[in-house]
Design an enzyme around this catalytic site. Structure first.
Site, PDB file in Angstrom:
ATOM      1  N   HIS A 118       0.850  -0.638  -0.076  1.00  0.00           N
ATOM      2  CA  HIS A 118       0.199  -0.095   0.180  1.00  0.00           C
ATOM      3  C   HIS A 118       0.742   1.237  -0.274  1.00  0.00           C
ATOM      4  O   HIS A 118       0.129   2.712  -0.362  1.00  0.00           O
ATOM      5  CB  HIS A 118      -0.812  -0.266   0.771  1.00  0.00           C
ATOM      6  N   ASP A 145       0.012  -7.301   1.376  1.00  0.00           N
ATOM      7  CA  ASP A 145       0.074  -6.325   1.180  1.00  0.00           C
ATOM      8  C   ASP A 145       2.225  -6.138   1.509  1.00  0.00           C
ATOM      9  O   ASP A 145       2.741  -5.176   1.892  1.00  0.00           O
ATOM     10  CB  ASP A 145      -0.399  -5.783   2.936  1.00  0.00           C
ATOM     11  N   SER A 148       4.887   1.709   8.261  1.00  0.00           N
ATOM     12  CA  SER A 148       4.441   0.596   7.428  1.00  0.00           C
ATOM     13  C   SER A 148       5.432   0.296   6.488  1.00  0.00           C
ATOM     14  O   SER A 148       6.088   1.516   5.892  1.00  0.00           O
ATOM     15  CB  SER A 148       3.229   1.398   6.868  1.00  0.00           C
TER      16      SER A 148
END
Length: 423
Positions: free
Chosen positions: A153, A191, A269
């Site tokens: 993402h 992801d 992230s």
């Protein structure tokens, strides 16, 4: 009463010494008394706590910078010790009783081992001739050639059904160097993504560890680089290995996460989750907004398999059977036998509670209630074993042995299809 009074005093003094708020000094006189010196806040606390308990006793004097204690009183707890060499600033001892234990500098060492390989990833776009960047996440260099692990993402647009790679990103290292990175692959279900940068000299790379032996309670450290040259480091423990889906029916996607209590923000992230040896055991993917301190990471063993798929096929190929599955153990088996006496006599295996209409499993003859005991010639005890055996086998016939009600054995042949990413 006097014994109880002395005991309460001992507990208070022992607590003060254990907390490091004071120090013990042996005067060495004939009375062999010991004085506990405390900071002002602690002195007030002890004074308040002992008012009417100790000072009302004629054997004790009022507080005057120290508290005289009878030798027999101290001998019942901890002997006086010289703590002058154990101050917080002078103790460099980082001894650990075993490799998995936490020492004084364990977290700092783990962070330092992987820190230089943690990078900031920014999107790149031009405006009026200027190249602008927006900090969007972190990543970790895992090979000196410039291979970087990060979150999908962070580098891809998954708003639509089909993933659209952002193509190029800006990558900033801790030493100040900046590179143009190319997004090689991204998988939205796991992801996970891979970015590549090119350098004339070898780049700092982090070492990959293993996540299969991680247990709830193991210490881990989460790193990120959300603001260009500044690393963030948070520590915590593995809460559990959270298998988000055992559903091989609707899309065949099975997500597996490490659940931790490390604080992870959006900029982290894609950053690494490392063990106390500074080895990557996961990739930070998310935090739960409604639960402070609850975060998730993709186990590195799963990430390695994803990267292997990228290299071999250019994408992650997931075989689809079209069944829901449930791991069996003696407790679950006993419960199922109590509900139905016809439940097959098995010690372990994988239960099929549901079969998707029109799926490869239905065409092969699977039925709800089947217990898979052998898959592709191998005895089966868990769903993970079936996943590992299938690998990326699409269109390859697999022989499956199941047991049905009243111990009826059945042999089936199923041909997995590739899972539809849009399911």
């Amino acid at each position: 009463m006097f014994r109880n009074t002395r005991r309460h005093a001992a507990l208070l003094l022992a607590a003060a010494a254990a907390a490091g708020a004071g120090s013990l000094h042996d005067h060495g006189d004939s009375a062999a008394s010991v004085t506990v010196s405390a900071s002002t806040p602690l002195r007030q606390l002890l004074s308040t706590a002992t008012t009417g308990l100790l000072f009302s006793n004629p054997h004790f004097a009022p507080w005057q910078g120290g508290f005289p204690v009878l030798n027999s009183f101290v001998s019942a707890s901890v002997p006086p010790t010289d703590l002058s060499s154990q101050g917080s600033g002078g103790n460099s001892d980082d001894s650990r009783c075993c490799p998995g234990c936490l020492g004084r500098n364990s977290i700092a060492k783990a962070a330092a081992a992987v820190g230089p390989a943690v990078v900031n990833i920014s999107s790149m776009h031009e405006s009026h001739g200027w190249v602008l960047g927006k900090s969007i996440g972190s990543g970790t260099i895992i090979d000196p050639d410039g291979t970087i692990l990060t979150c999908a993402h962070v580098v891809a647009d998954f708003q639509s059904t089909r993933a659209v790679h952002k193509g190029k990103v800006s990558v900033s290292l801790q030493d100040g160097r900046e590179f143009e990175g190319v997004v090689l692959n991204a998988d939205r279900h796991s992801d996970i993504a891979v970015v590549k940068i090119k350098s004339k000299t070898p780049l700092p790379a982090a070492k990959l560890g293993s996540s299969c032996e991680l247990r709830p309670g193991d210490w881990v450290v989460a790193l990120g680089c959300p603001h260009s040259l500044q690393n963030t480091v948070t520590s915590g423990i593995v809460s559990c290995v959270d298998r988000k889906s055992s559903d091989l029916g609707l899309g065949g996607i099975r997500r597996e996460y490490l659940q931790t209590d490390c604080a992870i923000n959006q900029g982290n992230s894609g950053g690494p989750l490392v063990n106390l040896d500074g080895e990557i055991v996961g990739v930070n993917v998310m935090k739960v907004m409604a639960a402070d301190g609850l975060s998730f990471a993709v186990p590195i063993d799963s990430v390695v398999k994803i990267v292997e798929h990228f290299k071999k096929n250019g994408r992650v190929i997931r075989p689809w059977l079209g069944v829901k599955m449930l791991d069996l153990n003696p407790v679950v088996i006993e419960q199922l036998k109590e509900r139905s006496s016809s439940f097959p006599d098995v010690r372990n295996g994988v239960l099929v509670p549901m079969v998707t209409p029109g799926s490869p499993a239905e065409r092969a003859g699977f039925a709800p209630g089947d217990v898979v005991v052998e898959f592709d010639g191998k005895p089966i005890q868990s769903i993970k074993e079936i996943i590992d055996i299938m690998g990326d086998k699409v269109g390859v016939p697999i022989e499956v042995h199941v047991k049905r009600a009243n111990n009826v054995p059945v042999t089936l042949t199923v041909i997995p299809e590739e899972a539809d990413a849009s399911r």
